[in-house]
Write a protein that holds these residues in place. Structure first.
Motif, PDB file in Angstrom:
ATOM      1  N   GLN A   1      43.645  45.662  80.704  1.00  0.00           N
ATOM      2  CA  GLN A   1      45.069  45.829  80.424  1.00  0.00           C
ATOM      3  C   GLN A   1      45.753  46.599  81.560  1.00  0.00           C
ATOM      4  OE1 GLN A   1      45.338  47.000  76.281  1.00  0.00           O
ATOM      5  NE2 GLN A   1      47.431  47.727  76.666  1.00  0.00           N
ATOM      6  N   VAL A   2      45.106  47.677  81.987  1.00  0.00           N
ATOM      7  CA  VAL A   2      45.656  48.460  83.095  1.00  0.00           C
ATOM      8  C   VAL A   2      45.787  47.580  84.336  1.00  0.00           C
ATOM      9  CG1 VAL A   2      45.180  50.352  84.715  1.00  0.00           C
ATOM     10  CG2 VAL A   2      44.816  50.689  82.271  1.00  0.00           C
ATOM     11  N   PHE A   3      44.741  46.798  84.589  1.00  0.00           N
ATOM     12  CA  PHE A   3      44.748  45.920  85.761  1.00  0.00           C
ATOM     13  C   PHE A   3      45.881  44.894  85.670  1.00  0.00           C
ATOM     14  CE2 PHE A   3      43.411  42.129  88.082  1.00  0.00           C
ATOM     15  CZ  PHE A   3      43.036  42.662  89.298  1.00  0.00           C
ATOM     16  N   ASP A   4      46.030  44.298  84.494  1.00  0.00           N
ATOM     17  CA  ASP A   4      47.051  43.263  84.304  1.00  0.00           C
ATOM     18  C   ASP A   4      48.457  43.806  84.534  1.00  0.00           C
ATOM     19  OD1 ASP A   4      45.084  41.474  83.762  1.00  0.00           O
ATOM     20  OD2 ASP A   4      45.267  41.623  81.574  1.00  0.00           O
ATOM     21  N   GLN A   5      48.634  45.092  84.212  1.00  0.00           N
ATOM     22  CA  GLN A   5      49.979  45.659  84.323  1.00  0.00           C
ATOM     23  C   GLN A   5      50.313  46.169  85.722  1.00  0.00           C
ATOM     24  OE1 GLN A   5      49.956  48.551  81.210  1.00  0.00           O
ATOM     25  NE2 GLN A   5      50.220  47.015  79.592  1.00  0.00           N
ATOM     26  N   MET A   6      49.344  46.098  86.622  1.00  0.00           N
ATOM     27  CA  MET A   6      49.615  46.620  87.969  1.00  0.00           C
ATOM     28  C   MET A   6      50.623  45.742  88.691  1.00  0.00           C
ATOM     29  SD  MET A   6      45.804  47.694  89.198  1.00  0.00           S
ATOM     30  CE  MET A   6      46.244  48.628  90.657  1.00  0.00           C
TER      31      MET A   6
ATOM     32  N   ILE B   1      45.534  54.489  89.768  1.00  0.00           N
ATOM     33  CA  ILE B   1      45.306  53.376  88.852  1.00  0.00           C
ATOM     34  C   ILE B   1      43.871  52.871  88.958  1.00  0.00           C
ATOM     35  CG2 ILE B   1      46.075  51.064  88.203  1.00  0.00           C
ATOM     36  CD1 ILE B   1      47.996  53.343  87.555  1.00  0.00           C
ATOM     37  N   SER B   2      43.347  52.824  90.173  1.00  0.00           N
ATOM     38  CA  SER B   2      41.969  52.361  90.319  1.00  0.00           C
ATOM     39  C   SER B   2      41.003  53.293  89.600  1.00  0.00           C
ATOM     40  CB  SER B   2      41.583  52.293  91.794  1.00  0.00           C
ATOM     41  OG  SER B   2      42.280  51.251  92.389  1.00  0.00           O
ATOM     42  N   SER B   3      41.241  54.584  89.692  1.00  0.00           N
ATOM     43  CA  SER B   3      40.315  55.492  89.005  1.00  0.00           C
ATOM     44  C   SER B   3      40.514  55.418  87.491  1.00  0.00           C
ATOM     45  CB  SER B   3      40.420  56.938  89.486  1.00  0.00           C
ATOM     46  OG  SER B   3      41.483  57.142  90.316  1.00  0.00           O
ATOM     47  N   LEU B   4      41.748  55.120  87.074  1.00  0.00           N
ATOM     48  CA  LEU B   4      42.013  54.941  85.648  1.00  0.00           C
ATOM     49  C   LEU B   4      41.229  53.740  85.106  1.00  0.00           C
ATOM     50  CD1 LEU B   4      43.855  56.234  83.522  1.00  0.00           C
ATOM     51  CD2 LEU B   4      45.603  54.579  84.125  1.00  0.00           C
ATOM     52  N   LEU B   5      41.283  52.683  85.895  1.00  0.00           N
ATOM     53  CA  LEU B   5      40.570  51.454  85.570  1.00  0.00           C
ATOM     54  C   LEU B   5      39.071  51.722  85.432  1.00  0.00           C
ATOM     55  CD1 LEU B   5      41.320  48.475  85.475  1.00  0.00           C
ATOM     56  CD2 LEU B   5      41.185  48.404  87.943  1.00  0.00           C
TER      57      LEU B   5
ATOM     58  N   TYR C   1      38.262  53.784  82.252  1.00  0.00           N
ATOM     59  CA  TYR C   1      38.158  52.986  81.020  1.00  0.00           C
ATOM     60  C   TYR C   1      36.867  52.182  81.006  1.00  0.00           C
ATOM     61  CZ  TYR C   1      42.731  54.249  79.205  1.00  0.00           C
ATOM     62  OH  TYR C   1      43.780  54.940  78.683  1.00  0.00           O
ATOM     63  N   GLY C   2      36.525  51.630  82.133  1.00  0.00           N
ATOM     64  CA  GLY C   2      35.281  50.869  82.214  1.00  0.00           C
ATOM     65  C   GLY C   2      34.078  51.722  81.867  1.00  0.00           C
ATOM     66  N   ARG C   3      34.059  52.899  82.453  1.00  0.00           N
ATOM     67  CA  ARG C   3      32.898  53.763  82.242  1.00  0.00           C
ATOM     68  C   ARG C   3      32.909  54.448  80.886  1.00  0.00           C
ATOM     69  NH1 ARG C   3      29.588  54.743  86.704  1.00  0.00           N
ATOM     70  NH2 ARG C   3      29.055  56.785  85.887  1.00  0.00           N
ATOM     71  N   CYS C   4      34.028  54.352  80.181  1.00  0.00           N
ATOM     72  CA  CYS C   4      34.062  54.829  78.795  1.00  0.00           C
ATOM     73  C   CYS C   4      33.776  53.682  77.840  1.00  0.00           C
ATOM     74  CB  CYS C   4      35.423  55.444  78.475  1.00  0.00           C
ATOM     75  SG  CYS C   4      35.681  57.043  79.237  1.00  0.00           S
ATOM     76  N   GLY C   5      33.435  52.523  78.378  1.00  0.00           N
ATOM     77  CA  GLY C   5      33.096  51.395  77.522  1.00  0.00           C
ATOM     78  C   GLY C   5      34.286  50.595  77.044  1.00  0.00           C
ATOM     79  N   GLU C   6      35.473  50.883  77.593  1.00  0.00           N
ATOM     80  CA  GLU C   6      36.674  50.189  77.142  1.00  0.00           C
ATOM     81  C   GLU C   6      37.106  49.138  78.150  1.00  0.00           C
ATOM     82  OE1 GLU C   6      38.296  50.309  74.379  1.00  0.00           O
ATOM     83  OE2 GLU C   6      37.220  51.960  73.421  1.00  0.00           O
ATOM     84  N   LEU C   7      36.323  48.039  78.183  1.00  0.00           N
ATOM     85  CA  LEU C   7      36.624  46.967  79.118  1.00  0.00           C
ATOM     86  C   LEU C   7      38.034  46.420  78.948  1.00  0.00           C
ATOM     87  CD1 LEU C   7      33.572  44.591  79.401  1.00  0.00           C
ATOM     88  CD2 LEU C   7      34.745  45.830  81.197  1.00  0.00           C
ATOM     89  N   ALA C   8      38.425  46.248  77.684  1.00  0.00           N
ATOM     90  CA  ALA C   8      39.721  45.621  77.414  1.00  0.00           C
ATOM     91  C   ALA C   8      40.858  46.500  77.908  1.00  0.00           C
ATOM     92  CB  ALA C   8      39.863  45.345  75.920  1.00  0.00           C
TER      93      ALA C   8
ATOM     94  N   SER D   1      37.182  47.610  91.351  1.00  0.00           N
ATOM     95  CA  SER D   1      36.998  48.391  90.125  1.00  0.00           C
ATOM     96  C   SER D   1      36.782  47.454  88.943  1.00  0.00           C
ATOM     97  CB  SER D   1      38.220  49.264  89.836  1.00  0.00           C
ATOM     98  OG  SER D   1      38.583  50.001  90.948  1.00  0.00           O
ATOM     99  N   LEU D   2      37.617  46.422  88.879  1.00  0.00           N
ATOM    100  CA  LEU D   2      37.512  45.490  87.756  1.00  0.00           C
ATOM    101  C   LEU D   2      36.172  44.752  87.789  1.00  0.00           C
ATOM    102  CD1 LEU D   2      39.402  44.584  85.425  1.00  0.00           C
ATOM    103  CD2 LEU D   2      39.872  42.547  86.785  1.00  0.00           C
ATOM    104  N   ILE D   3      35.785  44.301  88.979  1.00  0.00           N
ATOM    105  CA  ILE D   3      34.509  43.592  89.128  1.00  0.00           C
ATOM    106  C   ILE D   3      33.361  44.491  88.672  1.00  0.00           C
ATOM    107  CG2 ILE D   3      32.877  42.650  90.817  1.00  0.00           C
ATOM    108  CD1 ILE D   3      35.351  41.779  92.462  1.00  0.00           C
ATOM    109  N   SER D   4      33.401  45.731  89.117  1.00  0.00           N
ATOM    110  CA  SER D   4      32.279  46.603  88.779  1.00  0.00           C
ATOM    111  C   SER D   4      32.282  46.958  87.291  1.00  0.00           C
ATOM    112  CB  SER D   4      32.288  47.809  89.707  1.00  0.00           C
ATOM    113  OG  SER D   4      32.519  48.980  89.043  1.00  0.00           O
ATOM    114  N   ASN D   5      33.472  47.040  86.672  1.00  0.00           N
ATOM    115  CA  ASN D   5      33.525  47.241  85.221  1.00  0.00           C
ATOM    116  C   ASN D   5      32.778  46.136  84.479  1.00  0.00           C
ATOM    117  OD1 ASN D   5      35.016  49.536  85.334  1.00  0.00           O
ATOM    118  ND2 ASN D   5      36.895  48.667  84.492  1.00  0.00           N
TER     119      ASN D   5
END
Length: 611
Positions: free
Chosen positions: A339-344, A321-325, A328-335, A354-358
């Motif tokens: 969402q992935v983070f919220d569902q954990m 999940i962290s790498s998924l997060l 998405y961040g590195r693909c420019g998809e912050l939202a 991961s979220l902070i660095s995104n």
DNA sequence: ATAGGGTTAG
């Protein structure tokens, strides 16, 4: 083109067990061991059985009480006691049991000596592990291996290699376990170049003694080359493996992902799914694959992988999940990342990082700090990486005071001592804000505590590579990539075989003319050659990033977001041209450069022209 | 006689 789909045949493939037969019949001679017959004759009495049963139930303290009244503990009793101490993470109990071992003469039993070494290793007490080894007179290969493993785990690679030569001198033959530990020791060794040589030497030993048929040995060998950045050697080992399994495929994919060859990593995943028979990609494979997607900003690929993760039920595994997060961040998809983070269901410090660095990467410094605070509020202690992420976020957003306060709180509040990377963040933060005096002071105040370096292997490889590049005075060519319909296109400005090159040039000239009418002056100061202005303009217009933007404009649908990744920092001219294009063509353009994201929309960039 | 290896997140 590498579209991922899982063929039915692969999904339904049944699991078969493969056995590996060594090609050579040579075997290390078995070391015979004799234990004092009076000891082995000791019978399990009631006390012994009681101690053993208490150990199995996890009642160590109670077991120890009975031990002190038992004059004849047996080998099995000690084995269980030692195991129990390690499980309870109790060094004092371990030392106590060790004392009883000495009293009853069992400390010279190589079987129990091996167990003791493993116990001390698990209890992070390497000195005691070493002492057991030194005091054991009958050193079977198990005893040697146990110490090798223990030393390797704490990064004492050189010591292992040194002991290995001693072992060879007294002609104790290695076994397949020895070789895996030795290879890991090379990686954990202090000197990179020297240990690569050593690793090749051990490779030769492996071949000479016919161990190339053992999949564990060969996978470790592959991984060793991967960690030294020797991709071609790793590939060679992989190609020559008689049979591969899930772990060897995963190791090879990780090798590509970690060594800047993400396309290769994805290609190999595809190959694994087609030819890997019973080797289904698992959570470990997925982590490397997601890293590859992140490196490429390959959003469509990443989403397919996300789907696969859900179908395989891997979505509760934290590293996945962290790498998924991060993907998405590195693909420019912050939202989507949020969402992935919220569902954990549960989160650890890495998920928060991961979220902070995104957010930091996208220039949302305040938000990054907020998340950092929310994390500590929820009782998750920040790690050293949390600080690298949040300080980086401050740096990208120009939040100098906030960054200084956080840096200061590191030691004071969290007892985390800054490493080179933290200092680098601070120098960057102050330097960008033109507070050079303070930046210099940070450097002067640097006091680096040497810490365990095993962990920083990949950074080290990167550093050495950069060093070599600097030595050779090689300039890294600028390269920009774009994903269009799940296919990655890469552009290098000097490349003559770019698809649709005439079209791209024509479009760029047209855009440039249009811009000049609106007052744009090409910024050619990045061109460090003595050329006339017109020629410089032509060079700047051919920058890989502009080619990628033009390619995106031509080949994607109107209104579709254009996503580009670049291996270097954005040049000022490309930045202003992209701003213009976002307005002129009414397109959102996401560009990830080597440090951060630029989100161009309606003529404005998210970095606020500060990058 | 017994025992123990390989791939993984920011």
């Amino acid at each position: 083109m590498w579209v991922l789909h899982i063929p039915q045949s692969v999904q339904q493939a049944s699991f078969r067990t493969q056995f590996y037969q060594p090609t050579c019949t040579w075997r290390p001679p078995v070391c015979s061991l004799t234990i004092n017959p009076s000891l082995s004759a000791a019978k399990d009495n009631n006390n012994n059985q009681l101690i053993q049963s208490l150990c199995r139930q996890g009642k160590l303290k109670h077991a120890l009480e009975i031990l002190s009244e038992e004059p004849n503990p047996t080998q099995q009793t000690f084995e269980l006691l030692i195991h129990s101490c390690a499980r309870h993470n109790s060094l004092s109990d371990g030392l106590n049991v060790h004392g009883h071992l000495v009293d009853s003469g069992f400390d010279q039993d190589p079987f129990l000596a091996t167990k003791l070494i493993n116990m001390y290793s698990e209890l992070d007490s390497i000195d005691n592990a070493r002492k057991v080894f030194e005091e054991t007179r009958k050193r079977t290969i198990y005893v040697w291996n146990a110490l090798f493993r223990a030393l390797t785990m704490v990064g004492h690679g050189e010591e292992v290699l040194h002991l290995y030569s001693e072992m060879n001198l007294i002609e104790v033959p290695s076994d397949r376990f020895t070789y895996t530990y030795l290879l890991k020791a090379c990686v954990a060794s202090e000197s990179l170049v020297l240990s690569l040589l050593k690793g090749k030497e051990i490779h030769a030993h492996i071949l000479r003694h016919g161990y190339e048929a053992y999949i564990h040995v060969m996978t470790t060998l592959l991984d060793m080359y991967a960690r030294f950045g020797c991709v071609s050697y790793a590939t060679c080992v992989f190609d020559k493996m008689p049979v591969r399994n899930l772990v060897s495929w995963s190791a090879m994919i990780a090798c590509y992902a970690k060594n800047g060859m993400p396309v290769k990593a994805l290609e190999l995943l595809r190959k694994m799914m087609l030819e890997g028979h019973d080797s289904f990609p698992n959570s470990v494979t997925m982590v490397s694959v997601l890293q590859a997607c992140a490196a490429l900003a390959a959003l469509e690929q990443g989403k397919l992988i996300h789907g696969y993760i859900l179908r395989r039920g891997l979505d509760s595994i934290l590293p996945v999940i962290s790498s998924l997060l991060t993907m998405y961040g590195r693909c420019g998809e912050l939202a989507l990342g949020q969402q992935v983070f919220d569902q954990m269901e549960r989160r650890d410090v890495v998920s928060w990082n991961s979220l902070i660095s995104n957010y930091g990467m996208h220039g949302f410094g305040k938000r990054a700090i907020q998340i950092f605070e929310e994390m500590t509020y929820q009782g998750v202690s920040p790690s050293n990486v949390s600080f690298i992420s949040v300080l980086g976020a401050c740096s990208h957003a120009g939040l100098v005071e906030e960054g200084k306060a956080l840096f200061e709180s590191m030691v004071r509040k969290y007892r985390i001592y800054p490493s080179v990377e933290h200092y680098a963040c601070m120098v960057d933060l102050l330097g960008r804000a033109n507070r050079l005096d303070e930046a210099v002071k940070v450097i002067e105040d640097m006091r680096i505590e040497p810490g365990p370096e095993k962990l920083k292997m990949w950074d080290e490889v990167k550093r050495v590579k950069q060093l070599l590049e600097a030595r050779g005075l090689q300039k890294i060519p600028g390269c920009s990539s774009i994903e269009v319909r799940r296919k990655i296109y890469s552009f290098v400005s000097v490349d003559e075989f770019i698809p649709q090159i005439e079209q791209l040039h024509a479009l760029l000239v047209k855009l440039s003319t249009e811009m000049k009418e609106q007052g744009y002056v090409p910024n050619t100061k990045v061109v460090l050659y003595d050329l006339d202005e017109e020629e410089k303009e032509r060079i700047v217009l051919g920058h890989s990033e502009k080619l990628a933007v033009a390619f995106g404009l031509i080949n994607t649908a109107k209104g579709e977001t254009i996503r580009i990744t670049k291996n270097l920092r954005l040049c000022e001219d490309c930045h202003s041209v992209t701003k213009f294009v976002s307005k002129f063509a009414n397109r959102e353009i996401l560009v990830r450069d080597v440090n951060r994201f630029h989100h161009f929309r309606a003529g404005i960039c998210s970095c606020g022209d500060y990058w």
